[in-house]
Design a protein around this motif. Structure first.
Motif, PDB file in Angstrom:
ATOM      1  N   PRO A 116       0.805  -1.231   0.000  1.00 22.47           N
ATOM      2  CA  PRO A 116       0.000   0.000   0.000  1.00 22.47           C
ATOM      3  C   PRO A 116       0.838   1.282   0.000  1.00 22.47           C
ATOM      4  N   HIS A 117       2.086   1.215   0.494  1.00 24.54           N
ATOM      5  CA  HIS A 117       2.927   2.423   0.557  1.00 24.54           C
ATOM      6  C   HIS A 117       4.039   2.427  -0.479  1.00 24.54           C
ATOM      7  N   ALA A 118       4.362   1.264  -1.028  1.00 20.61           N
ATOM      8  CA  ALA A 118       5.567   1.141  -1.863  1.00 20.61           C
ATOM      9  C   ALA A 118       5.333   1.718  -3.257  1.00 20.61           C
ATOM     10  N   ARG A 119       6.358   2.374  -3.768  1.00 19.72           N
ATOM     11  CA  ARG A 119       6.315   2.860  -5.163  1.00 19.72           C
ATOM     12  C   ARG A 119       7.341   2.131  -6.031  1.00 19.72           C
ATOM     13  N   VAL A 120       8.411   1.685  -5.399  1.00 18.15           N
ATOM     14  CA  VAL A 120       9.502   1.044  -6.139  1.00 18.15           C
ATOM     15  C   VAL A 120       9.939  -0.210  -5.394  1.00 18.15           C
ATOM     16  N   LEU A 150       3.399   0.610  -8.900  1.00 18.69           N
ATOM     17  CA  LEU A 150       4.701   0.103  -8.471  1.00 18.69           C
ATOM     18  C   LEU A 150       5.606  -0.102  -9.682  1.00 18.69           C
ATOM     19  N   THR A 151       6.875   0.282  -9.527  1.00 13.49           N
ATOM     20  CA  THR A 151       7.866  -0.034 -10.561  1.00 13.49           C
ATOM     21  C   THR A 151       8.898  -0.977  -9.969  1.00 13.49           C
ATOM     22  N   VAL A 152       9.187  -2.047 -10.687  1.00 14.33           N
ATOM     23  CA  VAL A 152      10.236  -2.972 -10.269  1.00 14.33           C
ATOM     24  C   VAL A 152      11.518  -2.587 -11.011  1.00 14.33           C
ATOM     25  N   LEU A 205      29.678  -4.623 -10.819  1.00 13.26           N
ATOM     26  CA  LEU A 205      28.832  -3.602 -10.185  1.00 13.26           C
ATOM     27  C   LEU A 205      29.750  -2.572  -9.527  1.00 13.26           C
ATOM     28  N   THR A 206      29.735  -1.354 -10.048  1.00 15.83           N
ATOM     29  CA  THR A 206      30.549  -0.278  -9.471  1.00 15.83           C
ATOM     30  C   THR A 206      29.663   0.622  -8.618  1.00 15.83           C
ATOM     31  N   PRO A 207      30.276   1.409  -7.723  1.00 15.22           N
ATOM     32  CA  PRO A 207      29.477   2.375  -6.958  1.00 15.22           C
ATOM     33  C   PRO A 207      28.669   3.310  -7.865  1.00 15.22           C
ATOM     34  N   ALA A 208      29.241   3.727  -8.969  1.00 12.53           N
ATOM     35  CA  ALA A 208      28.513   4.636  -9.871  1.00 12.53           C
ATOM     36  C   ALA A 208      27.268   3.960 -10.451  1.00 12.53           C
ATOM     37  N   MET A 209      27.380   2.650 -10.749  1.00 10.98           N
ATOM     38  CA  MET A 209      26.218   1.928 -11.271  1.00 10.98           C
ATOM     39  C   MET A 209      25.122   1.808 -10.217  1.00 10.98           C
ATOM     40  N   ALA A 210      25.515   1.570  -8.987  1.00 11.66           N
ATOM     41  CA  ALA A 210      24.528   1.506  -7.898  1.00 11.66           C
ATOM     42  C   ALA A 210      23.882   2.879  -7.709  1.00 11.66           C
ATOM     43  N   ASP A 211      24.699   3.929  -7.795  1.00 10.01           N
ATOM     44  CA  ASP A 211      24.162   5.287  -7.625  1.00 10.01           C
ATOM     45  C   ASP A 211      23.121   5.593  -8.701  1.00 10.01           C
ATOM     46  N   ASP A 212      23.380   5.179  -9.928  1.00  7.32           N
ATOM     47  CA  ASP A 212      22.432   5.439 -11.021  1.00  7.32           C
ATOM     48  C   ASP A 212      21.078   4.783 -10.741  1.00  7.32           C
ATOM     49  N   VAL A 213      21.113   3.518 -10.343  1.00  2.10           N
ATOM     50  CA  VAL A 213      19.845   2.815 -10.083  1.00  2.10           C
ATOM     51  C   VAL A 213      19.116   3.429  -8.889  1.00  2.10           C
ATOM     52  N   LEU A 214      19.868   3.791  -7.856  1.00  5.31           N
ATOM     53  CA  LEU A 214      19.220   4.373  -6.667  1.00  5.31           C
ATOM     54  C   LEU A 214      18.692   5.781  -6.951  1.00  5.31           C
ATOM     55  N   ALA A 215      19.339   6.506  -7.837  1.00  5.02           N
ATOM     56  CA  ALA A 215      18.805   7.826  -8.238  1.00  5.02           C
ATOM     57  C   ALA A 215      17.475   7.638  -8.969  1.00  5.02           C
ATOM     58  N   ARG A 216      17.424   6.624  -9.814  1.00  5.28           N
ATOM     59  CA  ARG A 216      16.171   6.312 -10.509  1.00  5.28           C
ATOM     60  C   ARG A 216      15.089   5.894  -9.497  1.00  5.28           C
ATOM     61  N   ALA A 217      15.485   5.086  -8.514  1.00  2.00           N
ATOM     62  CA  ALA A 217      14.536   4.661  -7.475  1.00  2.00           C
ATOM     63  C   ALA A 217      13.997   5.878  -6.720  1.00  2.00           C
ATOM     64  N   ARG A 218      14.861   6.819  -6.465  1.00  2.00           N
ATOM     65  CA  ARG A 218      14.451   8.028  -5.738  1.00  2.00           C
ATOM     66  C   ARG A 218      13.455   8.838  -6.560  1.00  2.00           C
ATOM     67  N   GLU A 219      13.759   8.959  -7.828  1.00  2.00           N
ATOM     68  CA  GLU A 219      12.874   9.709  -8.732  1.00  2.00           C
ATOM     69  C   GLU A 219      11.488   9.034  -8.786  1.00  2.00           C
ATOM     70  N   LEU A 220      11.490   7.710  -8.971  1.00  2.00           N
ATOM     71  CA  LEU A 220      10.223   6.983  -9.067  1.00  2.00           C
ATOM     72  C   LEU A 220       9.464   6.973  -7.747  1.00  2.00           C
ATOM     73  N   SER A 221      10.196   7.123  -6.640  1.00  2.00           N
ATOM     74  CA  SER A 221       9.560   7.143  -5.318  1.00  2.00           C
ATOM     75  C   SER A 221       8.880   8.466  -5.030  1.00  2.00           C
ATOM     76  N   GLY A 222       9.134   9.467  -5.870  1.00  2.00           N
ATOM     77  CA  GLY A 222       8.571  10.796  -5.624  1.00  2.00           C
ATOM     78  C   GLY A 222       9.266  11.504  -4.472  1.00  2.00           C
ATOM     79  N   LEU A 223      10.543  11.146  -4.237  1.00  2.00           N
ATOM     80  CA  LEU A 223      11.293  11.755  -3.122  1.00  2.00           C
ATOM     81  C   LEU A 223      12.261  12.808  -3.648  1.00  2.00           C
TER      82      LEU A 223
END
Ligand code: SF4
Length: 226
Positions: free
Chosen positions: A145-149, A190-192, A208-226
């Motif tokens: 009910p609360h999750a977006r990503v 919800l986006t997976v 998996l580099t830190p930059a690659m993780a940062d890219d995915v988490l930035a996308r997660a943040r955007e999709l989360s509406g945060l």
């Protein structure tokens, strides 16, 4: 019941004989560097914000990580990589996660394992995955009910998560979208998202580099509406 009741019930589960034996053997034998510590040696609960917008789904606890500390991704090299990235992205209060009592907090995020007991060689069998699936289903029921990503760390989590979401009635495409780093499946509200697992095989080799993780988490943040 809610998440607290679910956590209490899962913590005493003994449904998989091979995993019960393994998690307890590891907890008795210990690794030399942790010889003075009491290992958790039991199933591991989800952890973080009960109203999280971001769900992070891993494979299973590590023998000397979560199986030792009692907290998911806590006390091993995968967790070191992951928490540093989550902290950079604003989803974790601290850059490290070393014990269940270190003051760490997840911010708008919750972590849960697809399989709740440490498996030999980090490989649950298909039967163990299926036996543990009802715990994942129940937790998703409380969290969706609360999750977006929902961020799947690795192909195992991706498959377990999409299977669970389709059991929950979400319209997962058929054929099933392939796992990949940055893969994205929109399921209504919800986006997976896919992210390579932060295991040492991936992070030490640069897959998996830190930059690659940062890219995915930035996308997660955007999709989360945060
Ligand atoms: Fe129970 Fe899951 Fe652990 Fe199997 S893996 S014993 S189902 S908590």
């Amino acid at each position: 019941g809610g998440l607290a009741e679910l956590d209490a019930r899962v913590s005493v589960c003994r449904a998989c004989p091979r995993l019960v034996e393994w998690r307890e053997d590891v907890a008795r034998a210990k690794r030399r560097m942790f010889a003075t510590e009491a290992y958790w040696g039991r199933p591991i609960a989800g952890w973080g914000d009960p109203e999280a917008r971001l769900l992070i789904v891993g494979l299973a606890p590590a023998a000397h990580g979560g199986n030792r500390t009692g907290r998911i991704f806590t006390g091993d090299a995968s967790g070191d990589f992951l928490f540093a990235a989550l902290h950079r992205a604003g989803f974790a209060a601290q850059p490290t996660s070393t014990s269940a009592y270190d003051g760490q907090r997840l911010l708008q995020a919750r972590m849960l394992p697809a399989v709740r007991c440490a498996p030999p060689a980090n490989k649950p069998t298909p039967g163990e995955r299926d036996t543990c699936a009802p715990w994942l289903d129940r937790e998703l029921e409380l969290l969706l009910p609360h999750a977006r990503v929902a961020l799947a760390l690795g192909g195992f989590a991706w498959q377990a998560l999409l299977t669970a979401l389709s059991r929950r009635g979400l319209d997962v495409p058929s054929p099933r979208p392939a796992f990949g780093h940055g893969a994205e499946v929109g399921l209504g509200p919800l986006t997976v998202l896919g992210c390579y697992h932060p295991s040492q095989q991936n992070t030490f080799t640069g897959r998996l580099t830190p930059a690659m993780a940062d890219d995915v988490l930035a996308r997660a943040r955007e999709l989360s509406g945060l």
